[in-house]
Scaffold this motif. Structure first.
Motif, PDB file in Angstrom:
ATOM      1  N   GLU A   1      -6.071   6.622 -11.276  1.00  0.00           N
ATOM      2  CA  GLU A   1      -7.204   5.725 -11.052  1.00  0.00           C
ATOM      3  C   GLU A   1      -6.809   4.267 -11.280  1.00  0.00           C
ATOM      4  N   LYS A   2      -5.948   4.054 -12.276  1.00  0.00           N
ATOM      5  CA  LYS A   2      -5.502   2.688 -12.576  1.00  0.00           C
ATOM      6  C   LYS A   2      -4.710   2.095 -11.408  1.00  0.00           C
ATOM      7  N   LEU A   3      -3.806   2.899 -10.841  1.00  0.00           N
ATOM      8  CA  LEU A   3      -3.020   2.431  -9.700  1.00  0.00           C
ATOM      9  C   LEU A   3      -3.902   2.161  -8.486  1.00  0.00           C
ATOM     10  N   VAL A   4      -4.895   3.009  -8.286  1.00  0.00           N
ATOM     11  CA  VAL A   4      -5.815   2.818  -7.158  1.00  0.00           C
ATOM     12  C   VAL A   4      -6.588   1.516  -7.317  1.00  0.00           C
ATOM     13  N   GLN A   5      -7.077   1.252  -8.530  1.00  0.00           N
ATOM     14  CA  GLN A   5      -7.823   0.015  -8.772  1.00  0.00           C
ATOM     15  C   GLN A   5      -6.958  -1.216  -8.537  1.00  0.00           C
TER      16      GLN A   5
ATOM     17  N   GLY B   1       3.532  15.374 -14.347  1.00  0.00           N
ATOM     18  CA  GLY B   1       2.519  15.368 -13.313  1.00  0.00           C
ATOM     19  C   GLY B   1       1.790  14.032 -13.231  1.00  0.00           C
ATOM     20  N   LEU B   2       0.765  13.984 -12.396  1.00  0.00           N
ATOM     21  CA  LEU B   2      -0.027  12.770 -12.199  1.00  0.00           C
ATOM     22  C   LEU B   2      -1.333  12.899 -12.972  1.00  0.00           C
TER      23      LEU B   2
ATOM     24  N   GLY C   1       0.819  -1.214   0.000  1.00  0.00           N
ATOM     25  CA  GLY C   1       0.000   0.000   0.000  1.00  0.00           C
ATOM     26  C   GLY C   1       0.848   1.258   0.000  1.00  0.00           C
ATOM     27  N   VAL C   2       1.900   1.256   0.812  1.00  0.00           N
ATOM     28  CA  VAL C   2       2.801   2.415   0.867  1.00  0.00           C
ATOM     29  C   VAL C   2       3.553   2.573  -0.452  1.00  0.00           C
ATOM     30  N   ASP C   3       3.914   1.458  -1.078  1.00  0.00           N
ATOM     31  CA  ASP C   3       4.583   1.520  -2.381  1.00  0.00           C
ATOM     32  C   ASP C   3       3.711   2.214  -3.422  1.00  0.00           C
ATOM     33  N   THR C   4       2.421   1.918  -3.406  1.00  0.00           N
ATOM     34  CA  THR C   4       1.506   2.567  -4.346  1.00  0.00           C
ATOM     35  C   THR C   4       1.429   4.063  -4.084  1.00  0.00           C
TER      36      THR C   4
ATOM     37  N   ASP D   1       4.509   5.600  -5.403  1.00  0.00           N
ATOM     38  CA  ASP D   1       4.464   5.657  -6.864  1.00  0.00           C
ATOM     39  C   ASP D   1       3.632   6.849  -7.330  1.00  0.00           C
ATOM     40  N   LEU D   2       2.477   7.052  -6.690  1.00  0.00           N
ATOM     41  CA  LEU D   2       1.606   8.180  -7.055  1.00  0.00           C
ATOM     42  C   LEU D   2       2.307   9.516  -6.830  1.00  0.00           C
TER      43      LEU D   2
END
Length: 353
Positions: free
Chosen positions: A151-155, A144-145, A128-131, A134-135
């Motif tokens: 949204e793809k990373l969150v899913q 930028g993001l 979770g922290v890695d994601t 990454d964001l």
């Protein structure tokens, strides 16, 4: 009766475009000022979020030990909460959602009946922290993001959080105690690590060596601890490897240990340990006496730390200039002591009103 002459009309007609240009220029200036302010706010958010990420990663490197200190767990909860709040104000939905899910999971550790955690919980927290990392990295990047990639990373990480919450519930109810106790700390050496483990270790050690070549600072030590986190995760469930990495990290975070001393020792021991993991000799991995001494060196200083401010207060006269007082306080006290001083000052001011 006023009558505009030809010359007056010509002057007025020439002024109108100028006035239009002036108004347009003012709007451009206003937009530029607003844009600069937004950029500053975004930069501040990213800098603070990085500090919060360090708090999370450092606490998760050895979550079992972190759980023994309620204040450390509380600090990790606050770190996730702060990132969530900042992201919400800036409209960064993917970062807000990820930080919110982490906050919920840390709340279970902070308030719930979970007394002990296992390797599975630690690994899921780190994912979770890695994601989140990454964001933030994408947000800081040149492009930028983008919403769609966020949204793809969150899913992708949502199932991880669902698994983590389920696992924490099982830990709280005691349903996974037997599984955790009957786990096989030796068996994972056969297949829980990458086939090219030694090569991946060397890749990370090269990164570490480049950081060791930098100037010694809190920022560079933070980079080194981040590499330690990646090395730790690389080892799967190999306890001897993870213990060595945790010992190396403990030596790194102590500012009294110079890079000249740390670099050759840590690089050598991790390199040799990586080779041992590769050939399945994990039981022979043990931190050297020198590394253990460097890792343990901060501990003797802890009992005398509270007495230091009292001695300093008797010998050091406070300057009259407020800024000079702040500098003196920063040099004299650590973060926890400064936090207590701030609370006492606020209470004193309130009571004097």
């Amino acid at each position: 009766m006023f009558c505009m002459g030809a010359s007056d009309f010509w002057q007025e007609s020439c002024f109108l475009p100028r006035r239009g240009c002036f108004l347009e220029g003012a709007q451009i200036v206003r937009r530029t000022v607003v844009s600069d302010q937004q950029d500053r706010i975004m930069r501040l958010f990213i800098e603070e979020a990085k500090e919060h990420l360090d708090t999370l990663e450092n606490g998760l490197v050895d979550l079992k030990s972190t759980m023994k200190d309620p204040e450390s767990v509380q600090e990790m909860f606050r770190a996730a909460h702060s990132v969530k709040g900042g992201a919400a104000m800036l409209g960064l939905d993917s970062i807000k959602t990820t930080a919110h899910r982490l906050e919920d999971c840390f709340k279970v550790l902070k308030d719930g009946p979970v007394k002990q955690v296992d390797q599975t919980a630690e690994s899921l927290f780190l994912k979770g922290v890695d994601t989140l990392k990454d964001l933030l990295g994408r947000l800081e990047g040149p492009f930028g993001l983008r919403n769609e990639e966020g949204e793809k990373l969150v899913q992708q990480v949502m199932p991880v959080f669902a698994q983590l919450e389920t696992h924490l519930d099982k830990l709280a109810s005691g349903k996974v105690q037997a599984a955790a106790g009957s786990g096989t700390p030796v068996a994972p050496t056969a297949g829980a690590v990458p086939a090219n483990f030694a090569v991946e270790v060397m890749t990370l050690l090269k990164e570490m060596l480049q950081v060791f070549k930098q100037k010694e600072s809190a920022a560079s030590r933070s980079e080194l601890t981040a590499v330690c986190v990646r090395l730790y995760k690389l080892g799967g469930k190999i306890e001897t490897w993870q213990n060595l990495v945790k010992t190396a990290r403990a030596a790194i975070v102590n500012p009294k240990n110079s890079y000249k001393v740390l670099a050759p020792l840590i690089i050598k021991e991790l390199k040799e340990a990586g080779d041992l993991v590769q050939v399945g000799k994990v039981k022979t991995i043990v931190p050297s006496k020198n590394l253990l001494l460097l890792a343990a060196s901060p501990k003797p200083a802890e009992p005398s730390a509270p007495a230091a401010p009292a001695a300093a207060s008797k010998q050091v006269a406070l300057p009259a200039e407020p800024k000079a007082v702040v500098k003196l306080l920063l040099k004299t006290f650590n973060k926890k002591q400064l936090s207590e001083i701030a609370k006492l000052l606020v209470n004193a001011i309130k009571s004097s009103n």
